[in-house]
Design a protein around this motif. Structure first.
Motif, PDB file in Angstrom:
ATOM      1  N   ALA A  50     -10.452   1.953   3.759  1.00 30.71           N
ATOM      2  CA  ALA A  50     -10.278   2.864   4.896  1.00 30.71           C
ATOM      3  C   ALA A  50     -10.091   4.308   4.440  1.00 30.71           C
ATOM      4  N   GLY A  51     -10.305   4.559   3.161  1.00 31.96           N
ATOM      5  CA  GLY A  51     -10.232   5.933   2.651  1.00 31.96           C
ATOM      6  C   GLY A  51      -9.177   6.084   1.570  1.00 31.96           C
ATOM      7  N   GLU A  52      -9.394   7.083   0.713  1.00 30.13           N
ATOM      8  CA  GLU A  52      -8.451   7.333  -0.373  1.00 30.13           C
ATOM      9  C   GLU A  52      -7.144   7.922   0.142  1.00 30.13           C
ATOM     10  N   ASP A  53      -7.195   8.661   1.225  1.00 30.87           N
ATOM     11  CA  ASP A  53      -6.010   9.310   1.778  1.00 30.87           C
ATOM     12  C   ASP A  53      -5.223   8.320   2.629  1.00 30.87           C
ATOM     13  N   LYS A  54      -4.100   7.841   2.092  1.00 25.66           N
ATOM     14  CA  LYS A  54      -3.297   6.859   2.830  1.00 25.66           C
ATOM     15  C   LYS A  54      -2.758   7.422   4.139  1.00 25.66           C
ATOM     16  N   GLU A  55      -2.538   8.724   4.179  1.00 25.86           N
ATOM     17  CA  GLU A  55      -1.988   9.339   5.385  1.00 25.86           C
ATOM     18  C   GLU A  55      -2.950   9.252   6.572  1.00 25.86           C
ATOM     19  N   GLY A  56      -4.230   9.070   6.273  1.00 21.68           N
ATOM     20  CA  GLY A  56      -5.217   9.074   7.346  1.00 21.68           C
ATOM     21  C   GLY A  56      -5.760   7.713   7.717  1.00 21.68           C
ATOM     22  N   ALA A  87     -15.140  -9.609   5.201  1.00 19.72           N
ATOM     23  CA  ALA A  87     -13.676  -9.637   5.287  1.00 19.72           C
ATOM     24  C   ALA A  87     -13.054  -9.842   3.916  1.00 19.72           C
ATOM     25  N   GLY A  88     -13.631 -10.734   3.122  1.00 20.95           N
ATOM     26  CA  GLY A  88     -13.115 -10.974   1.777  1.00 20.95           C
ATOM     27  C   GLY A  88     -13.235  -9.757   0.885  1.00 20.95           C
ATOM     28  N   LEU A  89     -14.348  -9.058   0.956  1.00 26.90           N
ATOM     29  CA  LEU A  89     -14.535  -7.852   0.152  1.00 26.90           C
ATOM     30  C   LEU A  89     -13.547  -6.762   0.556  1.00 26.90           C
ATOM     31  N   ALA A  90     -13.265  -6.664   1.844  1.00 22.41           N
ATOM     32  CA  ALA A  90     -12.329  -5.647   2.321  1.00 22.41           C
ATOM     33  C   ALA A  90     -10.906  -5.908   1.846  1.00 22.41           C
ATOM     34  N   MET A  91     -10.602  -7.148   1.447  1.00 20.66           N
ATOM     35  CA  MET A  91      -9.245  -7.502   1.023  1.00 20.66           C
ATOM     36  C   MET A  91      -8.984  -7.221  -0.456  1.00 20.66           C
ATOM     37  N   ILE A  92      -9.994  -6.844  -1.221  1.00 22.22           N
ATOM     38  CA  ILE A  92      -9.834  -6.733  -2.675  1.00 22.22           C
ATOM     39  C   ILE A  92      -8.688  -5.799  -3.053  1.00 22.22           C
ATOM     40  N   GLY A  93      -8.666  -4.607  -2.481  1.00 24.26           N
ATOM     41  CA  GLY A  93      -7.629  -3.630  -2.825  1.00 24.26           C
ATOM     42  C   GLY A  93      -6.234  -4.120  -2.493  1.00 24.26           C
ATOM     43  N   VAL A  94      -6.088  -4.741  -1.327  1.00 29.88           N
ATOM     44  CA  VAL A  94      -4.778  -5.254  -0.908  1.00 29.88           C
ATOM     45  C   VAL A  94      -4.317  -6.369  -1.851  1.00 29.88           C
ATOM     46  N   LEU A  95      -5.225  -7.261  -2.215  1.00 29.05           N
ATOM     47  CA  LEU A  95      -4.872  -8.357  -3.112  1.00 29.05           C
ATOM     48  C   LEU A  95      -4.473  -7.847  -4.488  1.00 29.05           C
ATOM     49  N   LEU A  96      -5.200  -6.854  -4.999  1.00 29.90           N
ATOM     50  CA  LEU A  96      -4.834  -6.275  -6.297  1.00 29.90           C
ATOM     51  C   LEU A  96      -3.422  -5.698  -6.262  1.00 29.90           C
ATOM     52  N   ALA A  97      -3.127  -4.945  -5.203  1.00 33.55           N
ATOM     53  CA  ALA A  97      -1.795  -4.345  -5.078  1.00 33.55           C
ATOM     54  C   ALA A  97      -0.717  -5.424  -4.955  1.00 33.55           C
ATOM     55  N   ALA A  98      -1.021  -6.486  -4.203  1.00 32.34           N
ATOM     56  CA  ALA A  98      -0.041  -7.558  -4.013  1.00 32.34           C
ATOM     57  C   ALA A  98       0.257  -8.269  -5.329  1.00 32.34           C
ATOM     58  N   PHE A  99      -0.780  -8.616  -6.078  1.00 28.43           N
ATOM     59  CA  PHE A  99      -0.567  -9.285  -7.362  1.00 28.43           C
ATOM     60  C   PHE A  99       0.178  -8.384  -8.344  1.00 28.43           C
ATOM     61  N   GLN A 100      -0.172  -7.112  -8.380  1.00 27.46           N
ATOM     62  CA  GLN A 100       0.500  -6.190  -9.294  1.00 27.46           C
ATOM     63  C   GLN A 100       1.975  -6.050  -8.953  1.00 27.46           C
ATOM     64  N   CYS A 128      -7.398  -2.537   7.510  1.00 26.53           N
ATOM     65  CA  CYS A 128      -7.267  -1.136   7.916  1.00 26.53           C
ATOM     66  C   CYS A 128      -6.376  -0.320   6.977  1.00 26.53           C
ATOM     67  N   SER A 129      -5.516  -0.987   6.206  1.00 26.41           N
ATOM     68  CA  SER A 129      -4.631  -0.263   5.299  1.00 26.41           C
ATOM     69  C   SER A 129      -5.164  -0.213   3.879  1.00 26.41           C
ATOM     70  N   SER A 130      -6.282  -0.875   3.621  1.00 25.93           N
ATOM     71  CA  SER A 130      -6.811  -0.937   2.259  1.00 25.93           C
ATOM     72  C   SER A 130      -7.520   0.356   1.887  1.00 25.93           C
ATOM     73  N   GLU A 131      -7.863   0.469   0.619  1.00 26.08           N
ATOM     74  CA  GLU A 131      -8.572   1.661   0.140  1.00 26.08           C
ATOM     75  C   GLU A 131      -9.965   1.778   0.755  1.00 26.08           C
ATOM     76  N   GLU A 185       0.818  -1.218   0.000  1.00 26.60           N
ATOM     77  CA  GLU A 185       0.000   0.000   0.000  1.00 26.60           C
ATOM     78  C   GLU A 185       0.850   1.266   0.000  1.00 26.60           C
ATOM     79  N   GLY A 186       2.175   1.123  -0.111  1.00 25.21           N
ATOM     80  CA  GLY A 186       3.044   2.286  -0.234  1.00 25.21           C
ATOM     81  C   GLY A 186       3.593   2.841   1.064  1.00 25.21           C
ATOM     82  N   TYR A 187       3.454   2.106   2.163  1.00 24.71           N
ATOM     83  CA  TYR A 187       4.005   2.556   3.450  1.00 24.71           C
ATOM     84  C   TYR A 187       5.432   2.037   3.616  1.00 24.71           C
ATOM     85  N   ARG A 188       6.159   2.628   4.549  1.00 25.89           N
ATOM     86  CA  ARG A 188       7.472   2.131   4.952  1.00 25.89           C
ATOM     87  C   ARG A 188       7.368   1.666   6.401  1.00 25.89           C
ATOM     88  N   PRO A 189       6.977   0.416   6.603  1.00 29.92           N
ATOM     89  CA  PRO A 189       6.697  -0.058   7.963  1.00 29.92           C
ATOM     90  C   PRO A 189       7.949  -0.139   8.827  1.00 29.92           C
TER      91      PRO A 189
END
Length: 418
Positions: free
Chosen positions: A299-305, A343-356, A294-297, A256-260
């Motif tokens: 939770a909002g378009e603004d990743k900072e929030g 829970a599965g629906l909430a994972m869609i954005g994360v899975l797309l980013a992971a596969f890409q 909680c880190s997926s889209e 998701e573009g963070y530096r953990p």
């Protein structure tokens, strides 16, 4: 070369708290709620089932739940506010299954001693900075493929729910995509949860779950330290925390573009394991799936929030831990199909980013990434350690054999970044 700090710096708790309220909105709150409902439902049954099978008292079971949920909530609040990232705390779900099986062989006081020793192992690995160096060295495609393989079961679980509860799952799925298309102001995951809940009420599916546990005070157990329990419980539990939960959460945040802050995440997971052990719980650490929510889209378009979603989740988790004996039956009344679908629906954005990030670009290590995906999807468990850890091991091993040049390039880049 600049020396890297073992404990990563962050904006600080004061900064995270001062910006929190401008990021609290319907989307962050709904993502935090969905993550909490997920974490307080099915996983709690693993703990309760293991405790019942081992013959623990209600007080010991409540103490176990209090330790992992209350401390998991505190971890969420601390890390989210300190780093302004959606780093979500909970406990190791496969670790709970491991412990539940081990209680057939070991007494609970021996298991408690093993919980504490597992926390010490994780803490030492974190404070040494070793885990941070390993995560910086691992090729990104292999890490992302592991994430995709580990989390894909949530997406397929939503599809499977259509077969077991078509009205509940179907209405939730339709609400999710219709909201995504037409209702920009309503978080799709919240729309799915509300519509699915209405469908569950309409079909009389509420109240199917149960948990035979009374509202009693926690009963703490004095630890006993043995070598057998250390080898059978402490070592695999520590590897699960690092190789499954923390590695998943780190990969999700990177996708998701963070530096953990990998070292701090490991250190806090070690401290959580030690404290939870003294309270009678198996580990409080970073949670992979809930960090993904909680880190997926969603939770909002603004990743900072998005860290506000983790704060909401932390508050709900902590509250659940405080009243676990009374809260478990309420949460268990929700149908599993509804929880699994949302829970599965909430994972869609994360899975797309992971596969890409695993296969979408010519970054090398593609064969290793595919092997990591396959191993993670297999859900295999060897030596008591679950698939995400072995996915990383297998992916790196295959890349070393057939893609060594790309692997060495990644190692050099990781060393330069250090």
């Amino acid at each position: 070369m600049e020396k890297r700090q073992v404990v990563e710096a962050g904006p600080g708790i004061a900064g995270g708290f001062s910006d929190l309220f401008k990021h609290l909105n319907l989307k962050t709150a709904s993502a935090g709620l969905v993550a909490a409902v997920f974490g307080c439902s099915g996983p709690a049954l693993i703990v309760i089932g293991g405790a019942n099978k081992a013959g623990l008292s209600n007080g010991q079971t409540v103490a176990w739940l209090f330790a992992i949920y209350f401390l998991g909530g505190l971890i969420s609040l601390f890390l989210a506010l300190r780093y302004k990232q959606p780093i979500t705390g909970a406990y190791s779900i496969p670790g709970a299954a491991l412990v539940a099986g081990s209680l057939a062989t070991f007494s609970f006081d021996q298991a408690v001693g093993a919980f504490i020793m597992a926390g010490i192992i994780v803490f030492l690995l974190g404070i040494s900075g070793l885990i941070g160096r390993v995560m910086r060295w691992l090729p990104m495609p292999i890490v992302m493929a592991m994430i995709a393989g580990a989390l894909i079961r949530f997406a397929t679980g939503a599809v499977s729910a259509l077969g077991t509860a078509p009205i509940i799952a179907g209405s939730a799925i339709l609400a999710f995509f219709i909201s995504m298309r037409f209702l920009k102001s309503v978080p799709p995951v919240l729309a799915a949860f509300i519509v699915g809940l209405i469908a569950a009420f309409a079909t009389g599916s509420i109240g199917g779950g149960s948990a035979e546990i009374a509202f009693v005070l926690p009963e703490f157990t004095a630890p006993t330290f043995t070598l057998d329990a250390f080898l059978a419980i402490s070592v695999p539990l520590a590897l699960l925390v690092i190789g499954a939960e923390n590695a998943q959460a780190t990969g999700v945040l990177m996708a998701e573009g963070y530096r953990p802050p990998v070292n701090m995440m490991t250190i806090i997971s070690g401290i959580g394991g030690i404290v939870a052990g003294f309270l009678g719980g198996h580990n409080a650490n970073i949670a992979g799936p809930m960090t993904a929510i909680c880190s997926s889209e969603q939770a909002g378009e603004d990743k900072e929030g998005r860290y506000a979603a983790t704060v909401v989740n932390g508050i709900l988790f902590g509250a659940f831990g405080l009243v676990a004996g009374a809260a478990v039956p309420v949460v268990m009344s929700l149908p599993g199909a509804l929880i699994g679908t949302v829970a599965g629906l909430a994972m869609i954005g994360v899975l797309l980013a992971a596969f890409q990030n695993a296969f979408g670009k010519s970054l090398g290590n593609q064969t290793g990434a595919f092997v990591a995906l396959a191993v993670a999807m297999s859900n295999v468990s060897l030596l008591g350690i679950s698939a995400p850890f072995w996915a990383l091991v297998a992916g790196v091993a295959v890349s070393f054999i057939v893609e060594r040049k790309a692997l060495l390039v990644g190692e050099q880049q990781g060393s330069t970044a250090s």
